[in-house]
Motif scaffolding. Structure first.
Motif, mmCIF file in Angstrom:
data_model
loop_
_atom_site.group_PDB
_atom_site.id
_atom_site.type_symbol
_atom_site.label_atom_id
_atom_site.label_comp_id
_atom_site.label_asym_id
_atom_site.label_seq_id
_atom_site.Cartn_x
_atom_site.Cartn_y
_atom_site.Cartn_z
ATOM 1 N N GLY A 1 0.862 -1.187 0.000
ATOM 2 C CA GLY A 1 0.000 0.000 0.000
ATOM 3 C C GLY A 1 0.886 1.220 0.000
ATOM 4 N N LEU A 2 0.639 2.129 0.956
ATOM 5 C CA LEU A 2 1.508 3.295 1.079
ATOM 6 C C LEU A 2 2.801 2.831 1.756
ATOM 7 C CD1 LEU A 2 0.415 6.694 2.680
ATOM 8 C CD2 LEU A 2 2.740 5.986 2.203
ATOM 9 N N THR A 3 3.863 2.811 0.995
ATOM 10 C CA THR A 3 5.140 2.358 1.546
ATOM 11 C C THR A 3 6.077 3.576 1.612
ATOM 12 O OG1 THR A 3 5.604 1.558 -0.703
ATOM 13 C CG2 THR A 3 5.016 -0.093 0.934
ATOM 14 N N PRO A 4 6.224 4.155 2.829
ATOM 15 C CA PRO A 4 6.909 5.446 2.953
ATOM 16 C C PRO A 4 8.326 5.470 2.386
ATOM 17 C CG PRO A 4 5.766 4.922 4.989
ATOM 18 C CD PRO A 4 5.659 3.710 4.110
ATOM 19 N N GLN A 5 9.018 4.307 2.377
ATOM 20 C CA GLN A 5 10.400 4.327 1.884
ATOM 21 C C GLN A 5 10.489 4.712 0.412
ATOM 22 O OE1 GLN A 5 12.200 0.535 2.902
ATOM 23 N NE2 GLN A 5 11.839 0.857 5.080
ATOM 24 N N ILE A 6 9.413 4.480 -0.353
ATOM 25 C CA ILE A 6 9.465 4.880 -1.769
ATOM 26 C C ILE A 6 8.418 5.971 -2.052
ATOM 27 C CG2 ILE A 6 10.482 2.715 -2.606
ATOM 28 C CD1 ILE A 6 7.553 2.190 -3.789
ATOM 29 N N GLN B 1 -3.325 4.634 -1.394
ATOM 30 C CA GLN B 1 -3.093 3.723 -2.525
ATOM 31 C C GLN B 1 -4.333 2.857 -2.778
ATOM 32 O OE1 GLN B 1 0.069 3.773 -4.265
ATOM 33 N NE2 GLN B 1 0.100 5.634 -3.012
ATOM 34 N N GLY B 2 -4.414 2.288 -3.969
ATOM 35 C CA GLY B 2 -5.501 1.347 -4.287
ATOM 36 C C GLY B 2 -6.841 2.045 -4.459
ATOM 37 N N LYS B 3 -6.814 3.243 -5.074
ATOM 38 C CA LYS B 3 -8.060 4.020 -5.120
ATOM 39 C C LYS B 3 -8.986 3.671 -6.287
ATOM 40 C CE LYS B 3 -7.185 8.439 -4.374
ATOM 41 N NZ LYS B 3 -6.923 9.753 -3.817
ATOM 42 N N ASP B 4 -8.568 2.755 -7.174
ATOM 43 C CA ASP B 4 -9.510 2.269 -8.192
ATOM 44 C C ASP B 4 -9.376 0.751 -8.293
ATOM 45 O OD1 ASP B 4 -7.435 1.608 -10.116
ATOM 46 O OD2 ASP B 4 -7.234 3.760 -10.446
ATOM 47 N N VAL C 1 -0.828 -3.474 5.777
ATOM 48 C CA VAL C 1 -1.476 -2.744 4.689
ATOM 49 C C VAL C 1 -1.638 -1.307 5.196
ATOM 50 C CG1 VAL C 1 -3.540 -2.530 3.264
ATOM 51 C CG2 VAL C 1 -2.653 -4.807 3.813
ATOM 52 N N GLU C 2 -1.022 -0.360 4.489
ATOM 53 C CA GLU C 2 -1.016 1.034 4.956
ATOM 54 C C GLU C 2 -1.665 1.962 3.936
ATOM 55 O OE1 GLU C 2 2.832 2.629 6.094
ATOM 56 O OE2 GLU C 2 1.996 4.643 6.384
ATOM 57 N N GLY C 3 -2.501 2.872 4.400
ATOM 58 C CA GLY C 3 -3.037 3.939 3.558
ATOM 59 C C GLY C 3 -3.832 3.439 2.373
ATOM 60 N N VAL C 4 -4.855 2.624 2.669
ATOM 61 C CA VAL C 4 -5.649 1.978 1.619
ATOM 62 C C VAL C 4 -7.133 2.100 2.007
ATOM 63 C CG1 VAL C 4 -6.225 -0.353 0.780
ATOM 64 C CG2 VAL C 4 -3.839 0.373 0.845
ATOM 65 N N PRO C 5 -8.058 2.360 1.068
ATOM 66 C CA PRO C 5 -9.479 2.435 1.433
ATOM 67 C C PRO C 5 -9.948 1.143 2.119
ATOM 68 C CG PRO C 5 -9.141 3.189 -0.819
ATOM 69 C CD PRO C 5 -7.834 2.610 -0.362
ATOM 70 N N ILE D 1 -2.159 -6.567 9.170
ATOM 71 C CA ILE D 1 -1.968 -5.536 10.189
ATOM 72 C C ILE D 1 -2.190 -4.201 9.487
ATOM 73 C CG2 ILE D 1 0.569 -5.835 9.905
ATOM 74 C CD1 ILE D 1 0.809 -4.677 12.772
ATOM 75 N N GLY D 2 -3.214 -3.495 9.911
ATOM 76 C CA GLY D 2 -3.623 -2.292 9.189
ATOM 77 C C GLY D 2 -3.185 -1.018 9.875
ATOM 78 N N ILE D 3 -2.821 -0.039 9.054
ATOM 79 C CA ILE D 3 -2.613 1.330 9.548
ATOM 80 C C ILE D 3 -3.184 2.241 8.470
ATOM 81 C CG2 ILE D 3 -0.148 1.259 8.816
ATOM 82 C CD1 ILE D 3 0.276 3.348 11.200
ATOM 83 N N GLY D 4 -4.264 2.931 8.802
ATOM 84 C CA GLY D 4 -4.969 3.694 7.770
ATOM 85 C C GLY D 4 -5.570 2.765 6.740
ATOM 86 N N ALA D 5 -6.073 1.613 7.196
ATOM 87 C CA ALA D 5 -6.603 0.608 6.265
ATOM 88 C C ALA D 5 -7.978 0.114 6.718
ATOM 89 C CB ALA D 5 -5.614 -0.559 6.158
#
Ligand code: KIV
Length: 273
Positions: free
Chosen positions: A141-146, A156-159, A183-187, A203-207
């Motif tokens: 999902g949202l992977t801060p390193q990149i 991420q994953g908005k469509d 899974v980070e930053g995903v609807p 394990i969700g964060i913003g998911a």
């Protein structure tokens, strides 16, 4: 005494419906408090670049940084499941480099598992680390390193097509042998879609709520700063409480109200005159 959870217990959440919580932690003092709490897991996250070192992102954090902080955390939380976060540049040069960093985290910190970012792009190194004996948690999902390559810290994953690609990433990490996937930053709907189609816990964060484990950055949870991301809930206002305490102390020092005799050594010393 707290009983440390195990990798099989984390895996079983997929079928038994148990819910676990994780918080990031970077030092001994806070680790002792997490150890006293009911939180089951700590991530010594590369977010320490921002929370502890004042960087603007996670790139620049080194394995030595994670090890330095991780050893302190382990001393404070001997019975809490600790995941060491492999920073950017510590597993993307070669498989050997990934195994080497994972080995250092297990041996020097005493981690229970490691986490690294990436779906399909990281599957080979995940497989090699798992086969070398270290439990691995993936991160998609949202992977801060990149974040630079992603154009910033974006959901991420908005469509539907992006959601399908995320599921492919999750499956690649599951097939590589990971015991859990962040899974980070995903609807929320996309998380549920992924969750239904994989056999390891999320394990969700913003998911959203449909995850076996939830994660929070400690500094958001405790309210060190005024601003927190949309998905983070402040359960305390440590920042305000700390500044109030600093100001109360400073005022009393200026007014010579601190230290009173209660906070002084009052033994009468003969002959000073
Ligand atoms: O380093 C970190 O804090 C993370 C979060 C996404 C939990 O990886």
């Amino acid at each position: 005494m707290k009983k440390k959870i195990t990798v099989p217990e984390i895996r079983e959440t997929k079928v038994n419906g148990n819910k676990f919580s994780l918080v990031t932690c970077y030092d001994y003092s806070f680790a002792t408090l997490v150890e006293k709490s009911e939180i089951e897991m700590i991530l010594v996250g590369d977010s320490l670049g921002m929370t502890m070192l004042g960087y603007s992102g996670t790139v620049g954090v080194t394995p030595d940084d994670i090890i330095h902080h991780g050893k302190a955390v382990r001393r404070g939380a001997p019975n809490t499941f600790i995941i060491g976060d492999m920073p950017f540049g510590s597993y993307n040069e070669s498989i050997e480099q990934g195994i080497h960093t994972a080995n250092r985290f297990m041996m020097e910190i005493g981690c229970d598992a490691i986490k690294l970012e990436g779906g399909k792009r990281s599957a080979a190194v995940v497989k090699a680390i798992v086969e070398s004996g270290t439990p691995v948690c993936g991160h998609i999902g949202l992977t801060p390193q990149i974040s630079a390559a992603m154009g910033g810290f974006k959901v991420q994953g908005k469509d539907a097509i992006a959601a399908k690609l995320l599921l492919e990433d999750a499956k690649a990490i599951e097939d590589a042998g990971a015991f859990m996937i962040m899974v980070e930053g995903v609807p929320s709907d996309v998380t549920s879609y992924i969750r239904k189609n994989i056999n390891i816990p999320i394990i969700g964060i913003g998911a959203g709520v449909d995850c076996e484990v939830q994660a929070m950055v400690m500094h958001d949870l405790l309210g060190f700063t005024d601003w927190v991301p949309k998905f983070a809930k402040k359960y305390a206002n440590i920042g305000e409480i700390a500044v109030e305490a600093f100001n109360a102390y400073s005022k009393e020092v200026k007014a010579e109200q601190f230290p009173t005799p209660q906070y002084s050594y009052n033994t009468k010393v003969e002959g000073l005159e």
